[in-house]
Design a protein around this motif. Structure first.
Motif, PDB file in Angstrom:
ATOM      1  N   TRP A   1       0.846  -1.210   0.000  1.00 28.02           N
ATOM      2  CA  TRP A   1       0.000   0.000   0.000  1.00 28.02           C
ATOM      3  C   TRP A   1       0.878   1.255   0.000  1.00 28.02           C
ATOM      4  O   TRP A   1       0.626   2.213  -0.730  1.00 28.02           O
ATOM      5  N   LYS A   2       1.909   1.240   0.840  1.00 29.03           N
ATOM      6  CA  LYS A   2       2.797   2.402   0.925  1.00 29.03           C
ATOM      7  C   LYS A   2       3.499   2.662  -0.415  1.00 29.03           C
ATOM      8  O   LYS A   2       3.626   3.812  -0.849  1.00 29.03           O
ATOM      9  N   THR A   3       3.943   1.584  -1.050  1.00 27.31           N
ATOM     10  CA  THR A   3       4.624   1.734  -2.332  1.00 27.31           C
ATOM     11  C   THR A   3       3.677   2.226  -3.412  1.00 27.31           C
ATOM     12  O   THR A   3       4.038   3.053  -4.257  1.00 27.31           O
ATOM     13  N   LEU A   4       2.447   1.732  -3.384  1.00 24.88           N
ATOM     14  CA  LEU A   4       1.472   2.094  -4.414  1.00 24.88           C
ATOM     15  C   LEU A   4       1.172   3.584  -4.421  1.00 24.88           C
ATOM     16  O   LEU A   4       1.041   4.204  -5.477  1.00 24.88           O
ATOM     17  N   PHE A   5       1.067   4.183  -3.237  1.00 25.11           N
ATOM     18  CA  PHE A   5       0.696   5.593  -3.139  1.00 25.11           C
ATOM     19  C   PHE A   5       1.887   6.521  -2.910  1.00 25.11           C
ATOM     20  O   PHE A   5       1.710   7.716  -2.708  1.00 25.11           O
ATOM     21  N   HIS A   6       3.090   5.974  -2.950  1.00 30.66           N
ATOM     22  CA  HIS A   6       4.270   6.784  -2.654  1.00 30.66           C
ATOM     23  C   HIS A   6       4.596   7.724  -3.805  1.00 30.66           C
ATOM     24  O   HIS A   6       4.461   7.375  -4.970  1.00 30.66           O
ATOM     25  N   ARG A   7       5.021   8.903  -3.454  1.00 27.18           N
ATOM     26  CA  ARG A   7       5.472   9.901  -4.431  1.00 27.18           C
ATOM     27  C   ARG A   7       6.927  10.226  -4.154  1.00 27.18           C
ATOM     28  O   ARG A   7       7.317  10.433  -3.008  1.00 27.18           O
ATOM     29  N   GLU A   8       7.741  10.253  -5.201  1.00 31.03           N
ATOM     30  CA  GLU A   8       9.174  10.448  -5.061  1.00 31.03           C
ATOM     31  C   GLU A   8       9.482  11.742  -4.317  1.00 31.03           C
ATOM     32  O   GLU A   8       8.960  12.811  -4.649  1.00 31.03           O
ATOM     33  N   GLY A   9      10.332  11.642  -3.306  1.00 28.81           N
ATOM     34  CA  GLY A   9      10.748  12.817  -2.547  1.00 28.81           C
ATOM     35  C   GLY A   9       9.800  13.232  -1.452  1.00 28.81           C
ATOM     36  O   GLY A   9      10.073  14.209  -0.746  1.00 28.81           O
ATOM     37  N   GLU A  10       8.694  12.542  -1.277  1.00 27.27           N
ATOM     38  CA  GLU A  10       7.727  12.892  -0.254  1.00 27.27           C
ATOM     39  C   GLU A  10       7.714  11.846   0.850  1.00 27.27           C
ATOM     40  O   GLU A  10       7.967  10.662   0.614  1.00 27.27           O
ATOM     41  N   MET A  11       7.407  12.309   2.061  1.00 27.24           N
ATOM     42  CA  MET A  11       7.320  11.420   3.214  1.00 27.24           C
ATOM     43  C   MET A  11       5.886  11.407   3.724  1.00 27.24           C
ATOM     44  O   MET A  11       5.191  12.420   3.715  1.00 27.24           O
ATOM     45  N   TYR A  12       5.439  10.225   4.161  1.00 30.87           N
ATOM     46  CA  TYR A  12       4.097  10.136   4.730  1.00 30.87           C
ATOM     47  C   TYR A  12       4.075  10.756   6.124  1.00 30.87           C
ATOM     48  O   TYR A  12       5.035  10.603   6.887  1.00 30.87           O
ATOM     49  N   PRO A  13       2.983  11.445   6.471  1.00 29.05           N
ATOM     50  CA  PRO A  13       2.823  11.874   7.867  1.00 29.05           C
ATOM     51  C   PRO A  13       2.815  10.654   8.783  1.00 29.05           C
ATOM     52  O   PRO A  13       2.434   9.552   8.379  1.00 29.05           O
ATOM     53  N   TRP A  14       3.205  10.833  10.029  1.00 28.85           N
ATOM     54  CA  TRP A  14       3.328   9.709  10.961  1.00 28.85           C
ATOM     55  C   TRP A  14       2.003   8.962  11.106  1.00 28.85           C
ATOM     56  O   TRP A  14       1.984   7.734  11.129  1.00 28.85           O
ATOM     57  N   VAL A  15       0.906   9.699  11.172  1.00 28.35           N
ATOM     58  CA  VAL A  15      -0.398   9.066  11.357  1.00 28.35           C
ATOM     59  C   VAL A  15      -0.745   8.193  10.163  1.00 28.35           C
ATOM     60  O   VAL A  15      -1.257   7.073  10.313  1.00 28.35           O
ATOM     61  N   VAL A  16      -0.474   8.687   8.967  1.00 27.02           N
ATOM     62  CA  VAL A  16      -0.769   7.911   7.760  1.00 27.02           C
ATOM     63  C   VAL A  16       0.112   6.672   7.695  1.00 27.02           C
ATOM     64  O   VAL A  16      -0.354   5.564   7.388  1.00 27.02           O
ATOM     65  N   ASP A  17       1.398   6.851   7.990  1.00 26.27           N
ATOM     66  CA  ASP A  17       2.360   5.761   7.861  1.00 26.27           C
ATOM     67  C   ASP A  17       2.146   4.674   8.912  1.00 26.27           C
ATOM     68  O   ASP A  17       2.180   3.478   8.601  1.00 26.27           O
ATOM     69  N   ARG A  18       1.911   5.058  10.157  1.00 25.87           N
ATOM     70  CA  ARG A  18       1.864   4.099  11.255  1.00 25.87           C
ATOM     71  C   ARG A  18       0.465   3.695  11.684  1.00 25.87           C
ATOM     72  O   ARG A  18       0.307   2.735  12.444  1.00 25.87           O
ATOM     73  N   VAL A  19      -0.563   4.422  11.198  1.00 22.97           N
ATOM     74  CA  VAL A  19      -1.926   4.123  11.632  1.00 22.97           C
ATOM     75  C   VAL A  19      -2.841   3.804  10.453  1.00 22.97           C
ATOM     76  O   VAL A  19      -3.489   2.752  10.419  1.00 22.97           O
ATOM     77  N   VAL A  20      -2.912   4.713   9.470  1.00 22.91           N
ATOM     78  CA  VAL A  20      -3.866   4.560   8.372  1.00 22.91           C
ATOM     79  C   VAL A  20      -3.572   3.315   7.541  1.00 22.91           C
ATOM     80  O   VAL A  20      -4.471   2.491   7.289  1.00 22.91           O
ATOM     81  N   PHE A  21      -2.337   3.143   7.106  1.00 26.53           N
ATOM     82  CA  PHE A  21      -2.008   1.984   6.266  1.00 26.53           C
ATOM     83  C   PHE A  21      -2.230   0.654   6.986  1.00 26.53           C
ATOM     84  O   PHE A  21      -2.782  -0.286   6.398  1.00 26.53           O
ATOM     85  N   PRO A  22      -1.817   0.500   8.247  1.00 29.61           N
ATOM     86  CA  PRO A  22      -2.132  -0.756   8.941  1.00 29.61           C
ATOM     87  C   PRO A  22      -3.627  -1.011   9.080  1.00 29.61           C
ATOM     88  O   PRO A  22      -4.078  -2.154   8.961  1.00 29.61           O
ATOM     89  N   ILE A  23      -4.421   0.039   9.289  1.00 29.50           N
ATOM     90  CA  ILE A  23      -5.859  -0.143   9.470  1.00 29.50           C
ATOM     91  C   ILE A  23      -6.523  -0.599   8.173  1.00 29.50           C
ATOM     92  O   ILE A  23      -7.339  -1.533   8.164  1.00 29.50           O
ATOM     93  N   ILE A  24      -6.179   0.043   7.048  1.00 30.52           N
ATOM     94  CA  ILE A  24      -6.805  -0.361   5.780  1.00 30.52           C
ATOM     95  C   ILE A  24      -6.324  -1.742   5.347  1.00 30.52           C
ATOM     96  O   ILE A  24      -6.947  -2.391   4.509  1.00 30.52           O
ATOM     97  N   THR A  25      -5.216  -2.202   5.911  1.00 31.16           N
ATOM     98  CA  THR A  25      -4.748  -3.563   5.667  1.00 31.16           C
ATOM     99  C   THR A  25      -5.506  -4.568   6.522  1.00 31.16           C
ATOM    100  O   THR A  25      -5.840  -5.662   6.068  1.00 31.16           O
ATOM    101  N   LEU A  26      -5.807  -4.193   7.743  1.00 26.09           N
ATOM    102  CA  LEU A  26      -6.396  -5.119   8.711  1.00 26.09           C
ATOM    103  C   LEU A  26      -7.896  -5.313   8.538  1.00 26.09           C
ATOM    104  O   LEU A  26      -8.422  -6.411   8.738  1.00 26.09           O
ATOM    105  N   VAL A  27      -8.602  -4.251   8.150  1.00 20.02           N
ATOM    106  CA  VAL A  27     -10.065  -4.290   8.132  1.00 20.02           C
ATOM    107  C   VAL A  27     -10.642  -5.290   7.112  1.00 20.02           C
ATOM    108  O   VAL A  27     -11.523  -6.088   7.462  1.00 20.02           O
ATOM    109  N   PRO A  28     -10.201  -5.292   5.828  1.00 21.93           N
ATOM    110  CA  PRO A  28     -10.834  -6.207   4.847  1.00 21.93           C
ATOM    111  C   PRO A  28     -10.816  -7.678   5.230  1.00 21.93           C
ATOM    112  O   PRO A  28     -11.867  -8.330   5.184  1.00 21.93           O
TER     113      PRO A  28
END
Length: 425
Positions: free
Chosen positions: A309-336
């Motif tokens: 998921w992180k790789t799919l939405f990653h943009r070169e030179g940009e960093m994910y906010p901590w909440v998105v990186d450590r909370v949002v991505f794990p949640i959208i992985t776990l729920v389905p």
């Protein structure tokens, strides 16, 4: 290179990595295999199992070769960049050859692929187990979610001790089932008389077998942290041989111990309500066995999907906010998968469809295209004659074409059988 350790976390030995792979492959699919063997016939089942195991090993080596090629290109680009900064003089052709070969030599000890280069954006669908009592089923799934769900927020290397614990429980459970079945057969109480071949059961057997060998989707997370990859291809082959032997032993003891009509979708349930097991604690242990198998698979697969998921939405030179990186991505992985587990109860159909369609793409189509494109790209970047230390033993283009033809044939076969089954109904 210290960066390899910081990017991938704690490294582990090749044998620990193979234990991880064994745990990932030998999951709930193994428990649905006995019924599939009984319905398709023992000879047809054995031949198909051996062939699909061979095909899975081949495509596994395809993925590892593609990973090695991708990592070599990444290091080559870094070396070229540093070289331009340190020395403006152009290097000779012989110097380039040495640097190219060093790229592959260094991959013997360094991780094959860094985390930002995940190759697969597929999730091996999580199967669920079937119980007669819905409240008990819901309670177990809830406990499973609370205990295993948090691993989605960490890295796969953090599951080392969980892997060891559940591996021990897994082997104890498998040993109990095989020994009890052999004892019953030895006492002349075996009820099974499986046919040699029954082609009406091949569709489900195919889906179950493909599902039972599926590991290609998690190879980046499994192979990358291995400290030394010098003999990784041979060790993976050993892993597959052991898995084939284990699947055969489990399935053959099951189909000769129980009548085909009495074999359940989840093999462990045959022991929870029969006279073979007299101790309640063993019945309870075997009944909870699916929890042990999924407990080791779930963290590895979840971490793989989260990183994809992180790789799919990653943009070169940009960093994910901590909440998105450590909370949002794990949640959208776990729920389905949790929603699927609470809403689906037909295990046989779920495993069959998952293996026949999703497994066809994950295990055959994607690896074939990956290795084809990586070989073509490697020749363009490094030139002809470059040796990839992790090249698949199936290096001929014939094997790539063979895999794709087989995948297409399987798709047509399964689809035709489903249409015919629906027409009959």
């Amino acid at each position: 290179m210290a960066g390899g350790i910081t990017e991938t976390g704690e490294l582990y030995s090749p044998y620990v990595g193979l234990v991880y792979m064994f745990n990932l492959i030998v999951g709930t699919g193994a428990l649905t295999m006995p019924k599939a063997f009984a319905t398709a016939g023992w000879l047809v089942s054995l031949v198909l199992l051996l062939f699909l195991g061979f095909m899975s090993y081949m495509t596994t080596t395809f993925v590892m070769e593609a990973m090695a090629a991708a990592n070599a290109q990444l290091r080559w680009k870094r070396m070229e960049s540093h070289k331009e900064e340190d020395d403006d003089d152009s290097s000779s052709a012989s110097d380039n050859d040495v640097l190219i070969q060093e790229n592959y030599d260094r991959s013997e000890k360094q991780p094959i692929l860094s985390r930002d280069m995940d190759l697969l954006i597929f999730l091996k669908s999580q199967t669920v187990w079937r119980w007669d009592r819905w409240p008990l089923c819901s309670s177990i799934k809830a406990v499973f979610t609370l205990l295993l769900g948090p691993f989605t927020f960490f890295d796969v290397q953090k599951t080392k001790y969980l892997q060891i614990l559940t591996s021990l429980m897994r082997w104890i459970a498998f040993a109990i089932m095989i020994i009890l079945a052999l004892i019953r057969i030895g006492h002349g109480q075996g009820e099974g008389h499986p046919p040699i071949a029954d082609f009406s059961g091949i569709r489900n057997l195919f889906g179950v077998c493909v599902y039972s060998f599926m590991c290609q989707h998690s190879l980046p997370s499994l192979i990358t942290p291995i400290s030394s990859k010098k003999h990784i291809t041979q060790l993976v082959l050993l892993d597959y041989v052991l898995i084939l032997a284990f699947y055969s032993l489990l399935s053959f003891t099951a189909i000769f111990c129980f009548h085909s009509d009495s074999l359940l979708d989840m093999y462990t349930l045959n022991f929870t309500g029969c006279d073979i097991v007299r101790l309640v604690v063993i019945r309870f242990f075997l009944g909870l066995f699916p929890v042990f198998t999924i407990s080791t698979n779930f963290p590895i697969i979840a971490v793989t999907l989260r990183n994809n998921w992180k790789t799919l939405f990653h943009r070169e030179g940009e960093m994910y906010p901590w909440v998105v990186d450590r909370v949002v991505f794990p949640i959208i992985t776990l729920v389905p998968p949790i929603l699927v587990a609470f809403c689906t109860h037909d295990l046989e159909s779920l495993v069959g469809i998952t293996g026949a369609y999703a497994g066809n793409g994950i295990q055959y189509v994607i690896p074939a295209f990956l290795v084809y494109c990586s070989r073509k790209d490697t020749k363009l970047v490094f030139g002809y004659g470059t040796v990839n230390k992790h090249q698949s033993p199936f290096r001929s283009s014939f094997w790539v074409g063979f895999v794709l033809v087989w995948a297409f044939s399987c798709f047509l076969f399964v689809t035709a059988n489903i249409i015919l089954s629906e027409t009959k109904l």
